[in-house]
Design a protein around this motif. Structure first.
Motif, PDB file in Angstrom:
ATOM      1  N   VAL A 140       7.635   9.148  -1.705  1.00  0.00           N
ATOM      2  CA  VAL A 140       7.274  10.012  -2.840  1.00  0.00           C
ATOM      3  C   VAL A 140       8.062  11.309  -2.787  1.00  0.00           C
ATOM      4  N   TRP A 141       8.068  11.951  -1.621  1.00  0.00           N
ATOM      5  CA  TRP A 141       8.789  13.214  -1.474  1.00  0.00           C
ATOM      6  C   TRP A 141      10.292  12.996  -1.548  1.00  0.00           C
ATOM      7  N   GLY A 142      10.744  11.841  -1.053  1.00  0.00           N
ATOM      8  CA  GLY A 142      12.174  11.551  -1.141  1.00  0.00           C
ATOM      9  C   GLY A 142      12.653  11.519  -2.576  1.00  0.00           C
ATOM     10  N   GLY A 143      11.868  10.900  -3.458  1.00  0.00           N
ATOM     11  CA  GLY A 143      12.250  10.844  -4.868  1.00  0.00           C
ATOM     12  C   GLY A 143      12.196  12.194  -5.545  1.00  0.00           C
ATOM     13  N   VAL A 144      11.169  12.982  -5.241  1.00  0.00           N
ATOM     14  CA  VAL A 144      11.047  14.318  -5.836  1.00  0.00           C
ATOM     15  C   VAL A 144      12.211  15.207  -5.412  1.00  0.00           C
ATOM     16  N   LEU A 145      12.543  15.181  -4.112  1.00  0.00           N
ATOM     17  CA  LEU A 145      13.656  16.003  -3.615  1.00  0.00           C
ATOM     18  C   LEU A 145      14.986  15.545  -4.193  1.00  0.00           C
ATOM     19  N   ALA A 146      15.131  14.229  -4.424  1.00  0.00           N
ATOM     20  CA  ALA A 146      16.386  13.720  -4.992  1.00  0.00           C
ATOM     21  C   ALA A 146      16.616  14.226  -6.407  1.00  0.00           C
ATOM     22  N   ASP A 147      15.544  14.521  -7.132  1.00  0.00           N
ATOM     23  CA  ASP A 147      15.683  15.086  -8.477  1.00  0.00           C
ATOM     24  C   ASP A 147      15.745  16.611  -8.466  1.00  0.00           C
ATOM     25  N   ARG A 148      15.411  17.212  -7.324  1.00  0.00           N
ATOM     26  CA  ARG A 148      15.315  18.667  -7.257  1.00  0.00           C
ATOM     27  C   ARG A 148      16.518  19.314  -6.577  1.00  0.00           C
ATOM     28  N   PHE A 149      17.148  18.622  -5.613  1.00  0.00           N
ATOM     29  CA  PHE A 149      18.257  19.190  -4.842  1.00  0.00           C
ATOM     30  C   PHE A 149      19.514  18.333  -5.007  1.00  0.00           C
ATOM     31  N   PRO A 150      20.688  18.898  -4.688  1.00  0.00           N
ATOM     32  CA  PRO A 150      21.929  18.119  -4.786  1.00  0.00           C
ATOM     33  C   PRO A 150      21.862  16.869  -3.908  1.00  0.00           C
ATOM     34  N   ARG A 151      22.093  15.721  -4.498  1.00  0.00           N
ATOM     35  CA  ARG A 151      21.954  14.461  -3.773  1.00  0.00           C
ATOM     36  C   ARG A 151      23.025  14.291  -2.703  1.00  0.00           C
ATOM     37  N   ARG A 152      24.202  14.807  -2.953  1.00  0.00           N
ATOM     38  CA  ARG A 152      25.266  14.740  -1.947  1.00  0.00           C
ATOM     39  C   ARG A 152      24.862  15.492  -0.688  1.00  0.00           C
ATOM     40  N   SER A 153      24.234  16.641  -0.837  1.00  0.00           N
ATOM     41  CA  SER A 153      23.790  17.426   0.317  1.00  0.00           C
ATOM     42  C   SER A 153      22.700  16.692   1.096  1.00  0.00           C
ATOM     43  N   ILE A 154      21.797  16.037   0.375  1.00  0.00           N
ATOM     44  CA  ILE A 154      20.748  15.267   1.045  1.00  0.00           C
ATOM     45  C   ILE A 154      21.369  14.158   1.897  1.00  0.00           C
ATOM     46  N   LEU A 155      22.366  13.475   1.357  1.00  0.00           N
ATOM     47  CA  LEU A 155      23.006  12.385   2.099  1.00  0.00           C
ATOM     48  C   LEU A 155      23.711  12.899   3.347  1.00  0.00           C
ATOM     49  N   LEU A 156      24.329  14.055   3.247  1.00  0.00           N
ATOM     50  CA  LEU A 156      24.994  14.625   4.429  1.00  0.00           C
ATOM     51  C   LEU A 156      23.991  14.913   5.547  1.00  0.00           C
ATOM     52  N   VAL A 157      22.840  15.450   5.185  1.00  0.00           N
ATOM     53  CA  VAL A 157      21.818  15.761   6.192  1.00  0.00           C
ATOM     54  C   VAL A 157      21.257  14.489   6.807  1.00  0.00           C
ATOM     55  N   THR A 158      20.878  13.525   5.974  1.00  0.00           N
ATOM     56  CA  THR A 158      20.250  12.304   6.502  1.00  0.00           C
ATOM     57  C   THR A 158      21.223  11.500   7.367  1.00  0.00           C
ATOM     58  N   MET A 159      22.464  11.373   6.942  1.00  0.00           N
ATOM     59  CA  MET A 159      23.425  10.578   7.723  1.00  0.00           C
ATOM     60  C   MET A 159      23.779  11.269   9.032  1.00  0.00           C
TER      61      MET A 159
END
Length: 433
Positions: free
Chosen positions: A87-106
């Protein structure tokens, strides 16, 4: 001899003319985008690493415990966090830059792989440590998945989105086709530490690929402000979109029983056909061979309907049942290829229809619902099918794992047919003179 370096942009620019005769022109539209070409290459490389880790970790658990059910626990621990955090993953994906999220998770996932590789190389890795890494991968994956799914549209735009989904599947299944056999052989010859060290290297390459994407070429997306009820809004959106609602409902049954075959084929290799780690890798590659063929076939798909997804799900589950009923290793091998083919035809169709039916501004949350069902179903699959296989054996495990979603698919297909028939009966007859 021409020794000049190959420019991938030149190749992809020429591909439409080369492939037009074969009807493939539309399928390579996504490759016109430099960012997506680089992303697709990295997806293939990280898929090699991901499957190598999976084979090594699963077989380490099996060697340490002798229990197929514990492989199911590993699967559940990796996928279960999506149920809690998706749930939070989807909300954050619409709220923050998705490229930045991928850099952090990977980056975090690379550290987890590196830690497990060191433990395996030292010969001190224990089952609880393997499970701890699985949990860490699951937590980061809960945020990675929705961002990654929604990020595709930013690289290629809406016009080429279906092409990108199909090409993603081709890259993923191509890696899945090669990796299991190589992982099985590497595990036997060099041990699990080398396997997982290789996974770490591929993930670092994936981080580099995301880092070097050109932000100026990404499709702008309006980020959603922080407000209450954003996930509830996405649930209402899904419920009111029949193409998404019925797809996700059907997915819930397939994912829970017939999407993750790691436990079943590990049991088949360990106690049914007694083929060991190399057999486990071979069986996984047979599924991947069918899946790879399906991913290529899906790039030529011109129309996409719910009916197509129902048919693919029905055929896939029938093959799962038959793999358990017909006790022949030759048929088992052939059935695995067919299962891989029709499962991927189902999955690429389901993801494409869900993405194309949702608005870009809410797509992160819609895809988080999709992934909660898909990944959460696999978490339940790990526990349910693992315990089932341990109790009744892999042969009957295949039968039950196919029968439950087959019944659900037939019922959902009948309901949809009745809805379509009711609409047609209400249509006025054409006026003739």
């Amino acid at each position: 001899m021409n020794t000049s370096p190959i420019d991938i942009s030149t190749i992809t620019a020429a591909m439409p003319a080369i492939t037009a005769r074969r009807g493939w022109t539309a399928s390579i539209g996504a490759l016109k985008h430099r960012n997506y070409r680089w992303y697709a290459i990295s997806l293939f490389i990280t898929t090699l690493g991901g499957f190598t880790h999976r084979i090594a970790a699963d077989w380490m658990v099996l060697q340490a415990t002798g229990s197929v059910a514990f492989i199911g626990v590993s699967t559940a621990l990796q996928f279960a966090p999506t149920l809690l955090l998706g749930v939070w993953g989807g909300v954050l994906a619409d709220r923050f830059p998705r490229r930045s999220i991928l850099l952090v998770t990977m980056s975090l996932q690379s550290l987890l792989f590196a830690a497990l590789a060191v433990l395996a190389l030292l010969g001190t890795a224990q089952v609880w440590q393997i499970w701890a890494v699985a949990v860490g991968l699951g937590v980061t994956g809960a945020f990675d998945g929705p961002a990654r799914a929604a990020f595709q549209a930013e690289m290629v735009g809406h016009v080429h989105l279906r092409d990108a989904v199909s090409i993603n599947s081709t890259m993923f299944q191509g890696g899945a086709l090669i990796a299991p056999v190589l992982a099985g052989l590497t595990f036997t010859v060099a041990g699990p530490g080398i396997c997982i060290a290789f996974t770490t290297a591929t993930w670092l390459f994936g981080c580099l690929a995301i880092l070097t994407l050109r932000r100026a070429e990404l499709v702008p997306v309006t980020k959603q402000p922080r407000t209450s009820g954003q996930f509830a809004e996405a649930l209402r959106y899904v419920r009111n979109k029949p193409s998404i609602f019925w797809t996700i409902l059907l997915l819930s049954f397939v994912a829970t029983f017939s999407l993750n075959f790691g436990v079943l084929i590990a049991g088949a290799a360990h106690s049914w056909y007694n083929s060991g780690a190399s057999g486990y890798g071979l069986y996984t590659s047979l599924i991947a061979a069918g899946a790879f063929a399906a991913s290529i076939m899906s790039t030529r798909r011109r129309t996409l309907r719910l009916r197509t997804i129902v048919v693919a799900g029905t055929i896939a589950t029938v093959l799962v049942v038959s793999a358990g009923i017909i006790a022949s290793e030759w048929y088992f091998a052939a059935a695995l290829v067919g299962i891989g083919f029709w499962v991927i035809m189902f999955m690429t169709g389901a993801e494409s229809l869900t993405q194309l039916s949702s608005n870009l501004a809410i797509r992160g949350r819609v895809m988080s619902i999709y992934l909660i069902v898909a990944v959460g179903g696999q978490a339940l699959n790990g526990v349910v099918v693992g315990a089932l296989t341990q109790a009744v054996g892999p042969q009957l495990g295949f039968v039950i794992s196919g029968a439950v979603p087959l019944i659900a698919t037939l019922v959902i297909g009948a309901l949809l047919w009745r809805r379509v028939r009711a609409v047609r009966l209400q249509e006025p007859e054409p006026v003739t003179r």
